[in-house]
Design an enzyme around this catalytic site. Structure first.
Site, short mmCIF file in Angstrom:
data_model
loop_
_atom_site.label_atom_id
_atom_site.label_comp_id
_atom_site.label_asym_id
_atom_site.label_seq_id
_atom_site.Cartn_x
_atom_site.Cartn_y
_atom_site.Cartn_z
N GLU A 435 109.88 81.57 49.35
CA GLU A 435 109.94 81.59 47.89
C GLU A 435 111.31 81.11 47.41
OE1 GLU A 435 110.20 85.04 44.41
OE2 GLU A 435 109.64 85.56 46.45
N ASP A 514 110.24 87.46 48.53
CA ASP A 514 111.13 88.55 48.14
C ASP A 514 110.38 89.87 48.09
OD1 ASP A 514 113.11 86.70 47.89
OD2 ASP A 514 113.07 86.61 45.70
N ASP A 516 110.00 92.08 45.90
CA ASP A 516 109.94 92.53 44.51
C ASP A 516 108.59 92.14 43.94
OD1 ASP A 516 110.09 89.81 44.13
OD2 ASP A 516 112.02 89.81 43.10
N ASP A 518 107.68 89.73 41.79
CA ASP A 518 107.37 88.31 41.86
C ASP A 518 107.01 87.89 43.28
OD1 ASP A 518 107.67 87.78 39.20
OD2 ASP A 518 109.77 87.18 39.35
#
Length: 676
Positions: A435, A514, A516, A518
């Site tokens: 990403e 990641d 998180d 997103d």
């Protein structure tokens, strides 16, 4: 001293009783991982479902106790307890301790059945450190106890009973299984599926591992009609298709027993582009289809083409609609019942009973012809949708061909900023789908350049659940993925396209995002892409998810990394790790920012850093924690994982707002470290 070349009768080992099961458990339950652990539950439940299919059971209760033991209770006839005419011991003991002892062989006790045909419950016994069975019948309650396949307590009457049924409680053997912790969602999904397939059968699942027991109840008056509606939840279903089509039929009553069968089908189109057809034989899911699925598909394509010709919706010069065309946006359930199903392979992934193809073909043809004649408006909409799919398929084919031509031309520099590896043996190489450019830069610097390739993605991949093939294949990001991997794609219906797994350039494709919101979003979109267009890669075990650390605890000059475990909230994992290091997690902490902007918490004697993004780690850290084959953690993606991801995208990113609201309300208490 024996000669190592000696080979005589003494070398041949005879495994008595259930020893063979304990010696080679994978032969009977597939594996000793979590999948095999849950298989024990399915075998017991399948016996109860057999009683339901025979008309003797209306309710099944499954309870997960605090110690991860399982109790399954049914109100069927109860396992026979009389003396077995051959073995001269209670029949209950025969069923529990002898392989291939059951009432499923001559079709007298059960006309149809699932399970392992007399193997299932004895296998559960062999692989459990303790099993207690209670049988209610003949006005009494009988009880026996076993351990690792051996009888440890003879059958005795322990009370009276005015009902009938069987209760089995078992404790899986931790000497056999890699984990003995049951996953509630796995149990929930399978038991709900079983209730859908058995109209009006009540199944209650209770989890006692929580302070307040969690209870789920499943009972569906509509059976597989409700199942199809469930499959289409979160999807836009046009008004013309609001009520699913339902077809059922049986073989000729004069047919020989070996050729008897029942067919039940429900289908409903939505405005999407994928196909979701699930097939079952005697309640056993057949992911690779088989004869019943072939019969269904043939009937569907043939009847819709015949109707379109008859109504002049297809002109003489027009080519016939293909199976891909008529199944675009289709959700369907095919459930067949037959006395002696023949499956291909021990895992029963494919039904091989050839006569079920002709029987399913006939019943679906007759039922669908009647439906189309009696419902002209939905019939025309079905044809119209298939014709639109045909046009889109041709456009998608052109887009695929353009992507393939582009791939062939780009020999010097593959698309998508791919940093390729030097080794060309696909069995040795890995592709990291990363990403963003920041993480991509760290990954490129920290990788092993000989075997590890890096493909950074800019932003989120297209949500292929909501677009057609032609739109998906026109996406630059998706073109980059297709070109980099090199094996082509299937169509959304799953059996078209130019996919060739032998051309895959990497045998490990690792999604690295990641830790998180997103990152999770991108991961689920990529899983949906692979499930829809490259599913054979998942079947082959080529698709993985990387597990980067979520915290770094710096004590003096050493960093201790903390990884998610899938069971605890992140703050609990952090607290446990801090305590395991002999530190105090309750010291007052002070938020601060290092020079590079990374968020840290400074505490007495140590510092905690939260890794929200892969780019927050330097190349050396990223390599050692997430990429190095010697130290990293990878999760192999299974079809079950991909189905869950596909459904999550459908519900959470579809047009129905209600599903997103329900999900947020259900999971809000689990939220940790959400982005500001």
């Amino acid at each position: 001293m024996a000669n190592e070349n000696d080979y005589d009768g003494g070398e041949i080992k005879i495994l008595e009783g259930l020893e063979a099961v304990r010696k080679r458990p994978g032969m009977y339950i597939g594996s000793t991982s979590a999948s095999g652990l849950h298989h024990l539950v399915w075998e017991i439940v399948d016996n109860s479902v057999d009683e339901a299919m025979a008309g003797f059971c209306t309710e099944i209760q499954v309870t997960v106790h605090a110690d991860n033991s399982i109790t399954v209770v049914d109100n069927g006839r109860g396992i026979p307890v009389d003396e077995h005419p051959v073995k001269k011991i209670p029949t209950l003991e025969v069923v529990m301790t002898i392989l291939h002892a059951g009432g499923k062989f001559d079709n007298s006790a059960y006309k149809v059945s699932g399970g392992l045909h007399g193997v299932g419950i004895s296998v559960v016994n062999a692989l459990s450190k303790r099993v207690v069975v209670q049988v209610r019948r003949d006005g009494n309650t009988y009880e026996m106890e076993f351990s690792r396949g051996k009888t440890v307590k003879k059958m005795e009457v322990v009370g009276t009973s005015d009902s009938t049924g069987t209760t089995v409680t078992f404790w899986p053997d931790d000497e056999i299984f890699e984990t003995c912790i049951y996953d509630f969602d796995t149990l929930h999904n399978r038991l709900q599926e079983t209730a859908f397939l058995n109209k009006n059968l009540k199944i209650v699942l209770t989890d006692e591992r929580e302070a307040t027991p969690h209870v789920e109840e499943f009972c569906y008056e509509g059976g597989i009609i409700d199942f199809v509606k469930f499959l289409n939840e979160g999807k836009d279903v046009p008004e013309a298709f609001k009520e699913p089509i339902y077809i059922e039929g049986k073989s000729d009553p004069d047919a020989p027993v070996a050729k008897m069968g029942e067919v039940e089908v429900s289908l409903q189109w939505n405005s999407g582009y994928g196909e979701n057809v699930m097939s079952f034989a005697n309640d056993i899911y057949t992911p690779e289809g088989g004869m019943h699925l072939e019969g269904f598909r043939t009937a569907l394509t043939r009847v819709i083409n015949d109707y379109a010709r008859k109504q002049n919706l297809l002109k003489e010069k027009d080519a016939n609609l293909t199976g891909d065309d008529v199944r675009e946006g289709l959700s369907a359930v095919i459930s067949v019942k037959l006395p002696d199903p023949q499956f291909e392979g021990q895992t029963k992934a494919k039904l091989g009973s050839s006569y079920m193809r002709a029987l399913t073909l006939k019943i679906v043809t007759d039922g669908l012809v009647d439906y189309l004649e009696e419902h002209p408006k939905p019939a025309r909409e079905i044809v119209k949708k298939a014709q639109q799919a045909c046009k889109a398929r041709n456009a998608a084919r052109k887009a695929r061909e353009a992507t393939r031509r582009k791939s062939l031309l780009e020999t010097a520099s593959l698309p998508g900023k791919l940093a390729d590896c030097s080794v060309r043996d696909a069995e040795l190489t890995e592709l990291f789908i990363v990403e963003g450019d920041s993480a991509g830069g760290s990954a490129k610097d920290g990788r092993r350049r000989d075997i590890q390739a890096i493909l950074p993605l800019r932003g989120k991949i297209l949500n292929v659940e909501r677009v057609g093939d032609h739109r998906a294949f026109s996406s630059d990001t998706i073109q980059s993925l297709i070109t980099a991997i090199g094996c082509g794609v299937t169509t959304s219906a799953g059996d078209g396209g130019d996919f060739d797994i032998t051309k895959a350039r990497y045998h490990k494709i690792i999604i690295m995002t990641d830790a998180d919101v997103d990152g999770a979003h991108i991961r689920i979109l990529l899983l949906t892409f692979f499930y829809k267009y490259m599913r054979p890669l998942i079947d082959a075990g080529y698709v993985y998810v990387a597990c980067p650390p979520i915290f770094g605890i710096k004590v003096r000059n050493k960093i201790h990394y903390v990884y998610p475990n899938g069971r605890q909230p992140e703050d609990e994992i952090l607290r446990d790790t801090i305590q395991s290091l002999g530190l105090n997690p309750d010291d007052n902490d002070e938020d601060g920012k290092a020079k590079d902007g990374k968020i840290t918490k400074k505490r007495k004697g140590y510092t905690v850093q939260r890794y929200k993004g892969l780019g927050e780690m330097d190349p050396k850290q990223l390599a050692s924690t997430t990429m190095d084959p010697k130290t990293r953690i990878l999760q192999r993606v299974s079809i079950e994982d991909a189905v869950v991801a596909d459904r999550a995208v459908r519900e959470l990113m579809g047009s129905e707002v209600g599903y997103r609201r329900e999900y947020i309300e259900k999971h809000a208490h689990d939220a940790r470290f959400l982005d500001a």
